[in-house]
Write a protein that holds these residues in place. Sequence first.
Motif, PDB file in Angstrom:
ATOM      1  N   PHE A   1      52.773 -18.719 -15.126  1.00  0.00           N
ATOM      2  CA  PHE A   1      52.846 -18.236 -13.755  1.00  0.00           C
ATOM      3  C   PHE A   1      53.031 -16.729 -13.725  1.00  0.00           C
ATOM      4  O   PHE A   1      53.419 -16.120 -14.724  1.00  0.00           O
ATOM      5  CB  PHE A   1      54.021 -18.891 -13.029  1.00  0.00           C
ATOM      6  CG  PHE A   1      53.782 -20.331 -12.685  1.00  0.00           C
ATOM      7  CD1 PHE A   1      52.620 -20.717 -12.020  1.00  0.00           C
ATOM      8  CD2 PHE A   1      54.711 -21.299 -13.021  1.00  0.00           C
ATOM      9  CE1 PHE A   1      52.391 -22.048 -11.705  1.00  0.00           C
ATOM     10  CE2 PHE A   1      54.491 -22.633 -12.702  1.00  0.00           C
ATOM     11  CZ  PHE A   1      53.331 -23.005 -12.047  1.00  0.00           C
ATOM     12  N   GLY A   2      52.753 -16.138 -12.531  1.00  0.00           N
ATOM     13  CA  GLY A   2      52.876 -14.690 -12.398  1.00  0.00           C
ATOM     14  C   GLY A   2      54.214 -14.237 -11.857  1.00  0.00           C
ATOM     15  O   GLY A   2      54.652 -13.127 -12.123  1.00  0.00           O
ATOM     16  N   CYS A   3      54.860 -15.110 -11.075  1.00  0.00           N
ATOM     17  CA  CYS A   3      56.154 -14.700 -10.512  1.00  0.00           C
ATOM     18  C   CYS A   3      56.935 -15.939 -10.096  1.00  0.00           C
ATOM     19  O   CYS A   3      56.417 -17.054 -10.123  1.00  0.00           O
ATOM     20  CB  CYS A   3      55.957 -13.762  -9.310  1.00  0.00           C
ATOM     21  SG  CYS A   3      55.387 -14.608  -7.816  1.00  0.00           S
ATOM     22  N   ALA A   4      58.171 -15.720  -9.677  1.00  0.00           N
ATOM     23  CA  ALA A   4      59.034 -16.835  -9.293  1.00  0.00           C
ATOM     24  C   ALA A   4      58.458 -17.592  -8.094  1.00  0.00           C
ATOM     25  O   ALA A   4      58.591 -18.810  -7.991  1.00  0.00           O
ATOM     26  CB  ALA A   4      60.436 -16.309  -8.970  1.00  0.00           C
TER      27      ALA A   4
ATOM     28  N   TYR B   1      56.188 -20.884  -8.194  1.00  0.00           N
ATOM     29  CA  TYR B   1      56.761 -22.226  -8.223  1.00  0.00           C
ATOM     30  C   TYR B   1      56.768 -22.850  -6.825  1.00  0.00           C
ATOM     31  O   TYR B   1      56.618 -24.064  -6.679  1.00  0.00           O
ATOM     32  CB  TYR B   1      58.185 -22.196  -8.796  1.00  0.00           C
ATOM     33  CG  TYR B   1      58.207 -22.170 -10.317  1.00  0.00           C
ATOM     34  CD1 TYR B   1      58.186 -23.356 -11.048  1.00  0.00           C
ATOM     35  CD2 TYR B   1      58.215 -20.972 -11.016  1.00  0.00           C
ATOM     36  CE1 TYR B   1      58.195 -23.345 -12.435  1.00  0.00           C
ATOM     37  CE2 TYR B   1      58.220 -20.942 -12.396  1.00  0.00           C
ATOM     38  CZ  TYR B   1      58.213 -22.136 -13.110  1.00  0.00           C
ATOM     39  OH  TYR B   1      58.211 -22.121 -14.474  1.00  0.00           O
TER      40      TYR B   1
ATOM     41  N   ASP C   1      53.900 -25.719  -5.536  1.00  0.00           N
ATOM     42  CA  ASP C   1      54.905 -26.777  -5.689  1.00  0.00           C
ATOM     43  C   ASP C   1      54.313 -28.188  -5.781  1.00  0.00           C
ATOM     44  O   ASP C   1      54.655 -28.953  -6.670  1.00  0.00           O
ATOM     45  CB  ASP C   1      55.902 -26.709  -4.526  1.00  0.00           C
ATOM     46  CG  ASP C   1      57.042 -27.696  -4.711  1.00  0.00           C
ATOM     47  OD1 ASP C   1      57.778 -27.550  -5.704  1.00  0.00           O
ATOM     48  OD2 ASP C   1      57.170 -28.625  -3.892  1.00  0.00           O
TER      49      ASP C   1
ATOM     50  N   LEU D   1      52.629 -28.951  -8.951  1.00  0.00           N
ATOM     51  CA  LEU D   1      53.463 -28.726 -10.119  1.00  0.00           C
ATOM     52  C   LEU D   1      54.187 -29.995 -10.560  1.00  0.00           C
ATOM     53  O   LEU D   1      54.368 -30.228 -11.759  1.00  0.00           O
ATOM     54  CB  LEU D   1      54.476 -27.624  -9.782  1.00  0.00           C
ATOM     55  CG  LEU D   1      55.275 -27.046 -10.929  1.00  0.00           C
ATOM     56  CD1 LEU D   1      54.348 -26.507 -12.005  1.00  0.00           C
ATOM     57  CD2 LEU D   1      56.191 -25.941 -10.412  1.00  0.00           C
TER      58      LEU D   1
END
Lengths: 351, 177
Positions: free
Chosen positions: B92-95, B98, B102, B105
């Motif tokens: 992933f590229g950033c928080a 997520y 979602d 995932l």
Amino acid sequence: MSLERFINQQTSSWMSGGGPYSDVVLSTRVRLARNFSDVCFPTVFQFDDAKQIVEQINTATSKKLSLELLKMEDLSPLQKRVLVEKHLISPLLAESSLYGAALISEQEDISIMVNEEDHLRIQCLSSGLQLQETLNEANRIDDMIEESVQYAFDEKRGYLTACPTNVGTGLRASVMIHLPGLVLTRQMNRIIPAISQLGLVVRGIYGEGSEALGNIFQISNQLTLGKSEADIINDLGSVVHELMMREQSARDALVKTSHIQLEDRIFRSFGVLSNCRMVETNEAFQCLSDVRLGIDLGYIQHISKSILNELMILMQPGFLQQYAGGPLRAEERDVRRAALIRERLTMKETN
Amino acid sequence: MICQECHERPAALHFTKIVNGEKTEVYFCEKCAHEKGEYLFGGHPAFSLNNLLSGLFSSEPLFSSNAASHGEDEHCEKCHMTFQKFLQTGKFGCAHCYTAFDSKLTPILKRLHGGNTRHQGKIPKRMGGALHLQKELHLLREQLNEMIANEHFEKAADVRDQIREVEHKLSGEGGGA
Ligand SMILES: [Zn+2]
Ligand SMILES: [Zn+2]
């Protein structure tokens, strides 16, 4: 306190060969993956972000921990390779990080990698089997950093990491274990798949594929999500204890049934290492494993147990070239390796 | 092709290294490949794991067809990572990714983490005032049920008091947060 020290200091505290159960377990490592909440992961971040992360973490740790900051851009390829061989940094950090850095303790038992796959990889190393103690130490550092850094954390998914294989606890605990008895009695091929069933990973850390150089295996947890840190290390610990028991019975059985063959094998390897003028990595590992087993079983005396732990680090290509003061061809390395091992063996004999 | 390490012997083996989705080809002779084996492939999962991950994700027809039908427009608004790119690199590229991905995932996490999708471990102290209390509440309620099931009614009453106390604290926290 300088770069030279980390490069030239031969052995780290965790390599000393002491610690609980050190006749089978060489070392314990705990790693926590953490990211800053408001900065993109190293996967996509920009130079300015990377630089800011290094500055912030350096400030956050400098008050309470005495760690040395090493920036990858300041290191030569050979210096980086030595740090990789000492397990203080990863090949990824060394080769392809953007403004990568490492904060390393004087004893070399703490290394915080900065701007590797995640912003932070807090890594603690101990000798022998010390899962709980090593986790406590990593948690202590984690808590300290958290006082001034807002982590990327989500109630549902836990600590958020670049790769979803690490999400949740961000915890990878691993144990490096010497299992010559189980390899000699051909049990590893059955044991490895059984351990994989338990959500743990077993691999030879030296050498490729399933063949483990020096009969040294690394066992670590695969799952990081859905279990507490305590459960993760307890599950790993109980498998390690089971393996130690089986290794002990394999050694007992070997001594009972093939005492003379075993003694012969151990002293042949001892002979090779004491007399060789050139030795390749593979052969060196195999002989060192035999000699170490010989020390554990009492066949060989007056040689320190730490010989395997230390030499498996020191005889790697980066280290050999560092001591030689420049690049060496493979053949030249074999000569240097042989000299290093002979020197190390006689050093202990005269003690 | 000559070995990239010793520049002497002919290259016998070639490896593909993938770092952050960038592919690099390296060529070694047998001797050097062996020497270098630990350095390149030991210690860090970037080489084997990425391949494993891409294989894991793309072997799932559900994801590839889904991603294909949505094309490029499915992305994280913060770092502009697309789901397609994530499937390729496994990262992933950033928080915020997520949250952005979602729904897709959950099945991936299940496969990676033995069916688990929810964090059960440590909570950062700084942000976790209410979270810590909720976790405590959860544990107390479990205790309470167990005690009632085992007919330990006196102890159960104590636990019930503790639950009220935590609930009270939590309502205070919730107002503040
Ligand atoms: Zn070569
Ligand atoms: Zn994103």
